[in-house]
Scaffold this motif. Structure first.
Motif, mmCIF file in Angstrom:
data_model
loop_
_atom_site.group_PDB
_atom_site.id
_atom_site.type_symbol
_atom_site.label_atom_id
_atom_site.label_comp_id
_atom_site.label_asym_id
_atom_site.label_seq_id
_atom_site.Cartn_x
_atom_site.Cartn_y
_atom_site.Cartn_z
ATOM 1 N N ILE A 58 -83.941 21.388 36.147
ATOM 2 C CA ILE A 58 -83.065 21.519 35.354
ATOM 3 C C ILE A 58 -83.395 21.775 33.796
ATOM 4 O O ILE A 58 -84.194 21.125 33.363
ATOM 5 N N VAL A 59 -83.041 22.897 33.367
ATOM 6 C CA VAL A 59 -83.480 23.311 32.069
ATOM 7 C C VAL A 59 -83.110 22.291 30.921
ATOM 8 O O VAL A 59 -81.880 21.732 30.827
ATOM 9 N N MET A 60 -83.772 22.045 30.042
ATOM 10 C CA MET A 60 -83.431 21.124 29.005
ATOM 11 C C MET A 60 -82.334 21.491 28.132
ATOM 12 O O MET A 60 -81.412 20.627 27.607
ATOM 13 N N GLU A 61 -82.144 22.551 28.101
ATOM 14 C CA GLU A 61 -80.867 23.133 27.250
ATOM 15 C C GLU A 61 -79.494 22.692 28.122
ATOM 16 O O GLU A 61 -78.368 22.471 27.091
ATOM 17 N N ASP A 62 -79.487 22.449 29.313
ATOM 18 C CA ASP A 62 -78.394 22.005 29.906
ATOM 19 C C ASP A 62 -77.829 20.445 29.569
ATOM 20 O O ASP A 62 -76.739 20.062 29.958
ATOM 21 N N LYS A 63 -79.108 19.746 29.113
ATOM 22 C CA LYS A 63 -78.874 18.252 28.972
ATOM 23 C C LYS A 63 -78.187 17.994 27.464
ATOM 24 O O LYS A 63 -78.652 18.881 26.558
ATOM 25 N N LYS A 64 -77.428 17.091 27.268
ATOM 26 C CA LYS A 64 -76.861 16.879 26.098
ATOM 27 C C LYS A 64 -77.988 15.868 25.173
ATOM 28 O O LYS A 64 -78.767 14.962 25.930
ATOM 29 N N PRO A 65 -78.023 15.905 24.008
ATOM 30 C CA PRO A 65 -79.006 15.171 23.276
ATOM 31 C C PRO A 65 -78.806 13.651 23.363
ATOM 32 O O PRO A 65 -77.419 13.431 23.843
ATOM 33 N N PRO A 66 -79.664 12.789 23.150
ATOM 34 C CA PRO A 66 -79.186 11.275 23.690
ATOM 35 C C PRO A 66 -78.192 10.499 22.676
ATOM 36 O O PRO A 66 -77.556 9.711 23.074
#
Length: 68
Positions: A58-66
């Motif tokens: 999964i591309v990091m861009e798809d994850k929200k920041p902590p």
């Protein structure tokens, strides 16, 4: 007889035009289906990775920041 030949020529011209339009539309639809198949395949892979706990693909861009 001449009138019949002219009418047949007109019909043939019309049908050739219709076939050409249908061919163009079919080509565009085939391209669209191909793109959609690739997108579905990518989504299925991502879903499988999420279900299996494998988030490395999964591309990091798809994850929200902590902080969200």
């Amino acid at each position: 007889m001449e009138n019949l030949v002219k009418k047949l020529q007109e019909q043939m011209t019309f049908l050739q035009h219709e076939i050409s339009q249908m061919s163009d539309e079919l080509y565009l639809q085939q391209k669209e289906v191909s793109v959609l198949k690739k997108k579905i395949s990518n989504l299925e892979k991502r879903i499988n990775d999420l279900e299996n706990g494998n988030e490395t693909s999964i591309v990091m861009e798809d994850k929200k920041p902590p902080h969200y």
